[in-house]
Scaffold this motif. Structure first.
Motif, PDB file in Angstrom:
ATOM      1  N   ASP A 179      36.823  41.960  42.940  1.00  0.00           N
ATOM      2  CA  ASP A 179      36.442  40.613  43.301  1.00  0.00           C
ATOM      3  C   ASP A 179      36.147  40.916  44.851  1.00  0.00           C
ATOM      4  O   ASP A 179      35.226  40.193  45.311  1.00  0.00           O
ATOM      5  CB  ASP A 179      37.512  39.865  43.281  1.00  0.00           C
ATOM      6  CG  ASP A 179      38.179  39.465  41.833  1.00  0.00           C
ATOM      7  OD1 ASP A 179      37.891  40.318  40.864  1.00  0.00           O
ATOM      8  OD2 ASP A 179      38.391  38.325  41.292  1.00  0.00           O
ATOM      9  N   SER A 245      32.569  31.611  39.318  1.00  0.00           N
ATOM     10  CA  SER A 245      33.036  32.741  38.679  1.00  0.00           C
ATOM     11  C   SER A 245      34.599  33.026  39.420  1.00  0.00           C
ATOM     12  O   SER A 245      35.488  33.346  38.715  1.00  0.00           O
ATOM     13  CB  SER A 245      31.887  33.653  38.429  1.00  0.00           C
ATOM     14  OG  SER A 245      31.618  34.270  39.744  1.00  0.00           O
ATOM     15  N   ALA A 248      37.367  30.649  39.353  1.00  0.00           N
ATOM     16  CA  ALA A 248      37.899  30.711  37.788  1.00  0.00           C
ATOM     17  C   ALA A 248      38.790  31.964  37.635  1.00  0.00           C
ATOM     18  O   ALA A 248      39.763  31.606  37.233  1.00  0.00           O
ATOM     19  CB  ALA A 248      36.916  30.792  36.873  1.00  0.00           C
ATOM     20  N   LEU A 249      38.570  33.068  38.394  1.00  0.00           N
ATOM     21  CA  LEU A 249      39.299  34.153  38.129  1.00  0.00           C
ATOM     22  C   LEU A 249      40.657  33.972  39.042  1.00  0.00           C
ATOM     23  O   LEU A 249      41.904  34.321  38.513  1.00  0.00           O
ATOM     24  CB  LEU A 249      38.727  35.712  38.513  1.00  0.00           C
ATOM     25  CG  LEU A 249      37.852  36.202  37.537  1.00  0.00           C
ATOM     26  CD1 LEU A 249      37.198  37.461  38.365  1.00  0.00           C
ATOM     27  CD2 LEU A 249      38.491  36.570  36.187  1.00  0.00           C
ATOM     28  N   PHE A 276      34.821  31.805  33.797  1.00  0.00           N
ATOM     29  CA  PHE A 276      34.229  32.945  34.614  1.00  0.00           C
ATOM     30  C   PHE A 276      33.214  33.702  33.632  1.00  0.00           C
ATOM     31  O   PHE A 276      32.170  34.093  34.306  1.00  0.00           O
ATOM     32  CB  PHE A 276      35.440  33.995  34.895  1.00  0.00           C
ATOM     33  CG  PHE A 276      35.025  35.375  34.902  1.00  0.00           C
ATOM     34  CD1 PHE A 276      34.615  35.734  36.441  1.00  0.00           C
ATOM     35  CD2 PHE A 276      34.869  36.379  33.967  1.00  0.00           C
ATOM     36  CE1 PHE A 276      34.140  36.992  36.526  1.00  0.00           C
ATOM     37  CE2 PHE A 276      34.672  37.645  34.310  1.00  0.00           C
ATOM     38  CZ  PHE A 276      34.115  37.953  35.526  1.00  0.00           C
ATOM     39  N   LYS A 280      29.684  34.607  35.161  1.00  0.00           N
ATOM     40  CA  LYS A 280      29.808  35.740  35.488  1.00  0.00           C
ATOM     41  C   LYS A 280      28.442  36.255  35.899  1.00  0.00           C
ATOM     42  O   LYS A 280      28.141  37.251  36.765  1.00  0.00           O
ATOM     43  CB  LYS A 280      30.566  36.753  34.845  1.00  0.00           C
ATOM     44  CG  LYS A 280      29.808  37.035  33.461  1.00  0.00           C
ATOM     45  CD  LYS A 280      30.817  37.696  32.544  1.00  0.00           C
ATOM     46  CE  LYS A 280      30.174  37.990  31.259  1.00  0.00           C
ATOM     47  NZ  LYS A 280      31.116  38.645  30.224  1.00  0.00           N
TER      48      LYS A 280
END
Length: 354
Positions: A179, A245, A248-249, A276, A280
Motif C-alpha cells: 500500500d 481501494s 477499503a483495505l 477493494f 483495485k
C-alpha cells in the motif's frame, strides 16, 4: 497477552543444518522434513494430551481434565507454507495458486484430509526416500515433499484453521510492502514526503519530518503510525477509485483489529474487502504497481492478499485475529533468544541460554 508479562518460555531450538545434496531444491526439501520431524518430537506430549486428555490446574487451583488441540500456530506466510506442507506460490489455507491470489472470492479450504490424501496417493506409488522422484510427484499436487507433516496425527488439527491471520505481518507489514509503495509511486516520493513533513506534530505520535519514502528497517509501530495518516495525505493526489481501494483495505484492517467482533463487523469486513477488489484496477491503471527496475506489474499475485479472504472465516472459528498477532512472539524472540545469546561465549550456547 502483553510482552511485558514475560509469559513466554523457550521450549526448543530448531536446527539449521546444511545438506550436501547437489540440488538446492532437494536441500530445501530435507530441511523442511527435518523441521517437521523436530516439531513432531517436541510437541508429542501435546498430541498425547489432545488424544487422551491430561489433568491440569486452572488459575484458581482447581484440577481439570483438559485436552490440547492445536488452536493456532502464529507464523508469517513463508513459514505457514512450510507447516501446511505446500510448495511456494501456493496458499497454505486454501486451494488457490499464485494465479488466483487476486480473486475476489475465497477458494475452497485446504483441509488436512485433502493434503493427507494427496500424500498417501503419492506414497502408494513412490518411496518417500526416493527423494527426487517423490519431490517431482509432490509438485504435481503443489506440495513441498514433506511426507510426514507434524500435525498429521494431532487430533482435530487442520492447517486451514490453525494457521490463523497474523496482524503484524499479514496486515501491517503488507501495508508497508504494498500500500505505501503504491502511494509513493502514484503521488511521487518528493510530494508524499513533503505532505508528511508538514503534518502537525502530536504528542505520542511519530512525526515523519523527512517523509517516509527513504525509511529503512521500518518497525510495526511505524507501520501503524503511517497508516493513521496515509488516506488523508493522498486524498487529492490520486484518482478517486485508487483512494477508495486503499481506504477499503484500511477499513478491513482496522475492523479486523477490533477486540470484540460480532456478525455485523464480519459483514463490514467482507464488504470492505469486496470494495477493494471492485476498485483495485485503478491502482494498476495509475502505474503504482512497480516491480524491480520500475517494471509495471499488471497482476495481483500477492500471497497475503489472498490470505485476506480467509480472515473472516477464521475469526468465526478461532475468535478475534488480534490475539494471534506476532508482536508478543517477536518480542519474546529477543528476550529469550537474542539477549541471552549475547551473554554466551559462542560455544555450546544451547546449554547456556536454555
Amino acid at each position: 497477552m502483553k510482552s511485558s508479562n514475560h509469559a513466554f518460555l523457550l521450549l526448543a531450538l530448531l536446527p539449521v543444518p546444511k545438506f550436501i545434496h547437489c540440488k538446492k531444491r532437494i536441500q530445501g526439501l530435507l530441511q523442511d522434513r527435518l523441521i517437521h520431524e523436530c516439531l513432531d518430537y517436541v510437541l508429542q506430549p501435546l498430541k498425547t494430551a489432545a488424544s487422551i486428555g491430561i489433568m491440569m490446574s486452572d488459575p484458581l487451583g482447581s484440577r481439570c481434565f483438559c485436552f490440547t488441540p492445536l488452536a493456532a500456530y502464529i507464523v508469517d506466510t513463508p513459514e505457514s507454507t512450510l507447516l501446511a506442507g505446500v510448495s511456494g506460490k501456493t496458499s497454505s489455507v486454501t486451494m488457490a495458486t499464485y494465479k488466483q491470489f487476486g480473486d475476489s472470492f475465497c477458494h475452497e479450504p485446504r483441509t488436512a484430509s485433502t493434503t493427507l490424501a494427496q500424500l498417501h496417493s503419492i506414497e502408494a506409488e513412490i518411496d518417500p526416500w526416493s527423494v527426487e522422484e517423490y519431490f517431482e510427484a509432490a509438485m504435481k499436487f503443489r506440495l513441498n515433499g514433506v511426507h510426514r507433516p507434524f500435525w498429521a496425527d494431532w487430533p482435530l488439527s487442520d492447517p486451514s484453521v490453525f494457521l490463523t491471520p497474523e496482524p503484524l505481518h499479514h496486515w501491517h507489514k503488507v501495508f508497508w510492502d504494498h500500500d505505501a509503495k503504491w502511494c509513493i509511486n502514484a503521488v511521487g516520493a518528493a510530494e508524499l514526503d513533503f505532505r508528511f513533513s508538514v503534518l502537525q506534530p502530536h504528542t505520542g505520535l511519530r512525526h515523519f519530518d523527512e517523509g517516509i519514502s527513504a525509511l529503512k528497517q521500518v518497525t510495526g509501530r511505524e507501520h501503524r503510525e503511517i497508516q493513521r495518516h496515509i488516506i488523508g495525505i493522498i486524498a487529492d493526489a490520486v484518482p478517486a477509485n485508487f483512494l477508495i481501494s486503499l481506504r477499503a483495505l484500511m477499513d478491513f484492517r482496522y475492523l479486523g483489529q477490533s477486540l470484540e467482533i460480532d456478525h455485523n463487523i464480519c459483514l463490514r469486513m467482507d464488504v470492505a474487502l469486496q470494495e477493494f477488489h471492485s476498485h483495485k484496477k485503478a491502482i494498476i491503471s495509475a502505474g503504482a504497481c512497480l516491480g524491480k527496475g520500475t517494471k509495471v506489474i499488471d497482476n495481483w499475485r500477492i500471497p497475503k492478499l489472498e490470505f485476506l479472504q480467509s480472515v473472516v472465516p477464521n475469526i468465526q472459528q478461532n475468535g478475534i485475529a488480534q490475539q494471534w498477532s506476532a508482536d508478543g512472539t517477536e518480542r519474546a524472540h529477543i528476550e529469550v533468544i537474542k539477549n541471552p545469546a549475547e551473554f554466551t561465549n559462542n560455544q555450546n550456547y544451547e546449554s547456556q541460554i536454555c
